[in-house]
Design a protein around this motif. Sequence first.
Motif, PDB file in Angstrom:
ATOM      1  N   LYS A   1       0.838  -1.195   0.000  1.00 49.13           N
ATOM      2  CA  LYS A   1       0.000   0.000   0.000  1.00 49.13           C
ATOM      3  C   LYS A   1       0.878   1.252   0.000  1.00 49.13           C
ATOM      4  CE  LYS A   1      -3.512  -2.272   2.887  1.00 49.13           C
ATOM      5  NZ  LYS A   1      -4.299  -2.136   4.151  1.00 49.13           N
TER       6      LYS A   1
ATOM      7  N   HIS B   1      -2.908   5.871   0.491  1.00 46.80           N
ATOM      8  CA  HIS B   1      -4.139   5.426   1.139  1.00 46.80           C
ATOM      9  C   HIS B   1      -4.298   6.216   2.437  1.00 46.80           C
ATOM     10  CE1 HIS B   1      -2.126   2.647   4.155  1.00 46.80           C
ATOM     11  NE2 HIS B   1      -1.145   2.913   3.317  1.00 46.80           N
ATOM     12  N   LYS B   2      -5.327   5.896   3.156  1.00 43.93           N
ATOM     13  CA  LYS B   2      -5.695   6.682   4.338  1.00 43.93           C
ATOM     14  C   LYS B   2      -4.579   6.755   5.369  1.00 43.93           C
ATOM     15  CE  LYS B   2      -9.726   7.300   7.339  1.00 43.93           C
ATOM     16  NZ  LYS B   2     -11.048   6.722   7.725  1.00 43.93           N
TER      17      LYS B   2
ATOM     18  N   VAL C   1      -6.314   6.369  -4.292  1.00 43.62           N
ATOM     19  CA  VAL C   1      -5.809   5.247  -3.493  1.00 43.62           C
ATOM     20  C   VAL C   1      -5.041   4.343  -4.445  1.00 43.62           C
ATOM     21  CG1 VAL C   1      -6.429   3.275  -2.041  1.00 43.62           C
ATOM     22  CG2 VAL C   1      -7.774   5.394  -1.910  1.00 43.62           C
TER      23      VAL C   1
ATOM     24  N   LEU D   1     -11.187   7.213   1.063  1.00 43.33           N
ATOM     25  CA  LEU D   1      -9.812   6.720   1.013  1.00 43.33           C
ATOM     26  C   LEU D   1      -9.620   5.431   1.795  1.00 43.33           C
ATOM     27  CD1 LEU D   1      -8.046  10.155   1.613  1.00 43.33           C
ATOM     28  CD2 LEU D   1      -8.020   8.863  -0.519  1.00 43.33           C
ATOM     29  N   ASP D   2     -10.700   4.805   2.214  1.00 42.71           N
ATOM     30  CA  ASP D   2     -10.645   3.626   3.074  1.00 42.71           C
ATOM     31  C   ASP D   2     -10.397   2.375   2.240  1.00 42.71           C
ATOM     32  OD1 ASP D   2     -10.884   1.683   4.972  1.00 42.71           O
ATOM     33  OD2 ASP D   2     -12.907   2.208   5.607  1.00 42.71           O
ATOM     34  N   TYR D   3      -9.182   1.843   2.302  1.00 42.17           N
ATOM     35  CA  TYR D   3      -8.821   0.670   1.514  1.00 42.17           C
ATOM     36  C   TYR D   3      -9.746  -0.511   1.794  1.00 42.17           C
ATOM     37  CZ  TYR D   3      -6.165  -3.429   0.008  1.00 42.17           C
ATOM     38  OH  TYR D   3      -5.798  -4.622  -0.568  1.00 42.17           O
TER      39      TYR D   3
ATOM     40  N   ARG E   1     -16.402   3.536  -5.135  1.00 40.83           N
ATOM     41  CA  ARG E   1     -15.188   3.830  -5.892  1.00 40.83           C
ATOM     42  C   ARG E   1     -15.081   2.960  -7.131  1.00 40.83           C
ATOM     43  NH1 ARG E   1     -11.205   3.088  -0.837  1.00 40.83           N
ATOM     44  NH2 ARG E   1     -12.012   1.005  -1.185  1.00 40.83           N
TER      45      ARG E   1
END
Length: 276
Positions: A163, A166-167, A176, A262-264, A199
């Motif tokens: 990652k 991301h957040k 993201v 932005l929450d994966y 998204r």
Amino acid sequence: MKVIHSVHPDDFKIYQTELIRERFLLENLVQSDQLNCVYTHYDRVIAGVAHPVTQPLTLDTYDNLKAEYFLERREIGIINVAGDGEVTVDGTAYKLRKLDCLYVGKGVKQVIFSAANAAKPPVFYLLSTPAHKNYPTALMTINDAEKVNAGGDDTANKRTINKYIHKAGIASCQLVMGLTILHTGSVWNTMPPHVHDRRMEAYFYFDIPAGQKVFHLMGEETQSRHILIDNYNAVISPPWSMHSGAGTSNYSFIWGMGGENLDYTDMDAIKIENIR
């Protein structure tokens, strides 16, 4: 710049192979000394590739944007998937080795891509979304990326998720981005699959060995379809579509999203037994 329009899921059910490829597959992006981008009407995301070999490439604006410069109202994530390269952002140079990521925020006027060695040139994958505020340029190497190990040998989906944007990582407005590497002997990605109506998502497949393919699955869970993917192909996944795949060997892919948050982990899981 090629433009891809949004597709309704009911219409998608009657698509044949060639139309599915036309509406969702991004191919022939990697061309020597060219920067090729595709504009999509899924959350206004732009995907593309810069492949400098013998000369630097500048990220120019496009008439589609009605902007003085590309990042006037946008942000962009850049991941290198080949030889060493350099990205110069308003005069400041950032070196990107393979699998390193660079975030460039709204308001930056000049982005230039160049190769460190023409014999082993970089391939910069680009993903851009609209932005409402400026976040600083940030470089993250593959070693510094947050890593999650998932899957297992018994289900042929052992993989490492990296990652970047991301957040809890590089700050952005809505972009993201990260990448997944499948281990030797594993072929399934994102299985079990999921959707996230908040998204859109795009996958860019790379390190697919010569002569091998990836079967990228998409569509609603009871109306699955597939696209055959070659190395350096990207594919657009609408918010209503699951996204998963299986290869004839192991491979890697960049995942990137734009949209509501932005929450994966914001995803709606699909049970394998419900896929049709």
